[in-house]
Each structure stands twice: as structure tokens, then as C-alpha cells.
Design a protein around this motif. Structure first.
Motif, PDB file in Angstrom:
ATOM      1  N   ARG A  97     -10.587  25.816  32.991  1.00 45.74           N
ATOM      2  CA  ARG A  97      -9.745  25.445  31.868  1.00 45.74           C
ATOM      3  C   ARG A  97      -8.262  25.546  32.178  1.00 45.74           C
ATOM      4  N   GLY A  98      -7.878  26.526  32.992  1.00 46.57           N
ATOM      5  CA  GLY A  98      -6.467  26.796  33.247  1.00 46.57           C
ATOM      6  C   GLY A  98      -6.016  27.992  32.413  1.00 46.57           C
ATOM      7  N   ILE A  99      -4.755  28.338  32.561  1.00 43.61           N
ATOM      8  CA  ILE A  99      -4.167  29.469  31.840  1.00 43.61           C
ATOM      9  C   ILE A  99      -3.143  28.915  30.868  1.00 43.61           C
ATOM     10  N   PHE A 100      -3.344  29.211  29.605  1.00 42.18           N
ATOM     11  CA  PHE A 100      -2.501  28.674  28.542  1.00 42.18           C
ATOM     12  C   PHE A 100      -1.773  29.784  27.793  1.00 42.18           C
ATOM     13  N   ALA A 101      -0.909  29.378  26.898  1.00 42.79           N
ATOM     14  CA  ALA A 101      -0.138  30.341  26.107  1.00 42.79           C
ATOM     15  C   ALA A 101      -1.059  31.305  25.367  1.00 42.79           C
ATOM     16  N   SER A 102      -2.214  30.839  24.914  1.00 40.76           N
ATOM     17  CA  SER A 102      -3.152  31.721  24.212  1.00 40.76           C
ATOM     18  C   SER A 102      -3.675  32.820  25.135  1.00 40.76           C
ATOM     19  N   ASP A 103      -3.857  32.519  26.425  1.00 40.20           N
ATOM     20  CA  ASP A 103      -4.295  33.527  27.387  1.00 40.20           C
ATOM     21  C   ASP A 103      -3.197  34.570  27.603  1.00 40.20           C
ATOM     22  N   LEU A 104      -1.960  34.110  27.723  1.00 35.54           N
ATOM     23  CA  LEU A 104      -0.846  35.041  27.902  1.00 35.54           C
ATOM     24  C   LEU A 104      -0.615  35.861  26.638  1.00 35.54           C
ATOM     25  N   GLU A 105      -0.800  35.244  25.488  1.00 37.89           N
ATOM     26  CA  GLU A 105      -0.667  35.983  24.223  1.00 37.89           C
ATOM     27  C   GLU A 105      -1.708  37.089  24.162  1.00 37.89           C
ATOM     28  N   HIS A 106      -2.946  36.793  24.525  1.00 37.50           N
ATOM     29  CA  HIS A 106      -4.009  37.804  24.535  1.00 37.50           C
ATOM     30  C   HIS A 106      -3.661  38.920  25.511  1.00 37.50           C
ATOM     31  N   LEU A 107      -3.140  38.543  26.667  1.00 39.81           N
ATOM     32  CA  LEU A 107      -2.758  39.526  27.672  1.00 39.81           C
ATOM     33  C   LEU A 107      -1.653  40.452  27.154  1.00 39.81           C
ATOM     34  N   LEU A 108      -0.745  39.920  26.364  1.00 40.37           N
ATOM     35  CA  LEU A 108       0.385  40.683  25.830  1.00 40.37           C
ATOM     36  C   LEU A 108       0.106  41.285  24.454  1.00 40.37           C
ATOM     37  N   SER A 109      -1.111  41.136  23.960  1.00 41.44           N
ATOM     38  CA  SER A 109      -1.427  41.479  22.569  1.00 41.44           C
ATOM     39  C   SER A 109      -1.183  42.938  22.214  1.00 41.44           C
ATOM     40  N   GLU A 110      -1.386  43.856  23.137  1.00 41.34           N
ATOM     41  CA  GLU A 110      -1.148  45.259  22.812  1.00 41.34           C
ATOM     42  C   GLU A 110       0.331  45.600  22.839  1.00 41.34           C
ATOM     43  N   ARG A 111       1.065  44.986  23.726  1.00 40.73           N
ATOM     44  CA  ARG A 111       2.507  45.231  23.809  1.00 40.73           C
ATOM     45  C   ARG A 111       3.261  44.631  22.631  1.00 40.73           C
ATOM     46  N   LEU A 112       2.833  43.442  22.246  1.00 43.00           N
ATOM     47  CA  LEU A 112       3.607  42.659  21.287  1.00 43.00           C
ATOM     48  C   LEU A 112       2.814  42.416  20.004  1.00 43.00           C
ATOM     49  N   ILE A 113       2.201  43.463  19.492  1.00 41.88           N
ATOM     50  CA  ILE A 113       1.435  43.339  18.260  1.00 41.88           C
ATOM     51  C   ILE A 113       2.369  43.032  17.090  1.00 41.88           C
ATOM     52  N   TYR A 114       1.794  42.527  16.037  1.00 42.55           N
ATOM     53  CA  TYR A 114       2.573  42.096  14.874  1.00 42.55           C
ATOM     54  C   TYR A 114       3.473  43.202  14.341  1.00 42.55           C
ATOM     55  N   SER A 115       2.964  44.423  14.298  1.00 43.28           N
ATOM     56  CA  SER A 115       3.764  45.518  13.733  1.00 43.28           C
ATOM     57  C   SER A 115       5.013  45.813  14.554  1.00 43.28           C
TER      58      SER A 115
END
Length: 166
Positions: A97-115
Motif C-alpha cells: 500500500r505504501g506509507i501515508f499520512a494516516s500511518d504517520l499519524e498512528h505512529l505519532l498518536s501517543e506523542r500528539l494526542i488530542y489533549s
């Protein structure tokens, strides 16, 4: 919603994405010891394709056994057939599939959580698309991006406080 750009990443981030896809919620990005144990398998992970994925899913085939044995060499604790198959499927999905913004978002999800950021996942994906171009994305670049997003959030928060004080 996103532009569909496929990103290039180095072996460390590639490995982190595969490992993170296996955990569904959360991210292994900041567990560098875990990533470092598996990074030597990135070449093997990259070789998983539509032509050979089925062989990785069947116990005792040559490819499944090779992957299992290599994982056993780097892993701590018990290794199961399901973990071997899970990593093979995660690698296949990234390779196919490749690596997309959604993959990078998931990777950064703990660092950059909504709160911490005030950004929903789709908004963070848009920020990723604005920030990254054709470059190879490394840990350093993800760290810089994280700081950029967090500083942007702090600046907006301070601006609101200053407006209220006036």
C-alpha cells in the motif's frame, strides 16, 4: 480527506510502523529498544509481497520458518506463530500500500494526542501532509514535526490567554 501521498521513510521508521500496526492502539515510536531489536529484520520485511505473503501465513513453510527464526533471534520472551504472521501481514500491507499520512499519524498518536495538541486524527494527517514533502522521513524529522505541532499548540493557547487578559 488526505491527498494520498506515499512517504519515504528510513529503516527505523519503517520498522516502527510495522510494529505499531501490530498493536492497533498506541505506538512503538518512542520504544527505541524494541525498534532496535527488530530493525535488523527490515530487509526481510521489505521482501514480503503479493507473490509470497501466503507462504508467511502457513506454519512450517520455508518463509514462515525463516521469519519465525529471525524474530526469535531478536525478540525477548515467547514468540508465537500468530505474532510471526501478524508482523508478516503488517509488512505486506505497508509494502503493498505504501506509507501515508494516516500511518504517520498512528505512529505519532501517543506523542500528539488530542489533549496535547487539540487536533483530531484527520487534522493531524493534514498537518503531516503540509509539513513533509519528498524527503526521507527519519526519527529526527518526526521529532522536529512533533515539536512544531506542540509549539504551535502552545502559541495558540498563549494567544488566547493574552486576548482574554486585554
Amino acid at each position: 480527506m488526505t491527498n494520498g501521498t506515499s512517504y519515504k521513510v528510513d529503516n527505523e521508521i519503517y520498522t516502527a510502523i510495522i510494529l505499531t500496526k501490530s498493536c492497533y492502539i498506541g505506538s512503538y515510536l518512542d520504544n527505541q529498544a524494541f525498534i532496535n531489536r527488530y530493525i535488523s529484520l527490515s530487509g526481510l520485511f521489505k521482501s514480503i509481497s503479493i507473490e509470497n505473503i501466503e507462504e508467511y501465513k502457513v506454519k512450517d513453510t520455508d518463509l514462515e520458518t525463516e521469519l519465525y527464526n529471525k524474530i526469535r533471534q531478536v525478540a525477548e520472551g515467547t514468540i508465537t506463530l500468530s505474532w510471526t504472521i501478524e508482523l508478516a501481514i503488517c509488512a505486506f500491507n505497508v509494502n503493498n500500500r505504501g506509507i501515508f499520512a494516516s500511518d504517520l499519524e498512528h505512529l505519532l498518536s501517543e506523542r500528539l494526542i488530542y489533549s496535547k495538541t487539540g487536533l483530531y486524527a484527520f487534522q493531524l494527517e493534514l498537518e503531516i501532509e503540509r509539513y513533509f514533502g519528498e524527503e526521507i522521513i527519519t526519527r529526527e524529522r518526526l521529532d522536529e514535526f512533533s515539536e512544531y505541532i506542540l509549539n504551535n499548540r502552545r502559541n495558540k493557547h498563549e494567544s488566547k490567554i493574552n486576548r482574554r487578559a486585554i
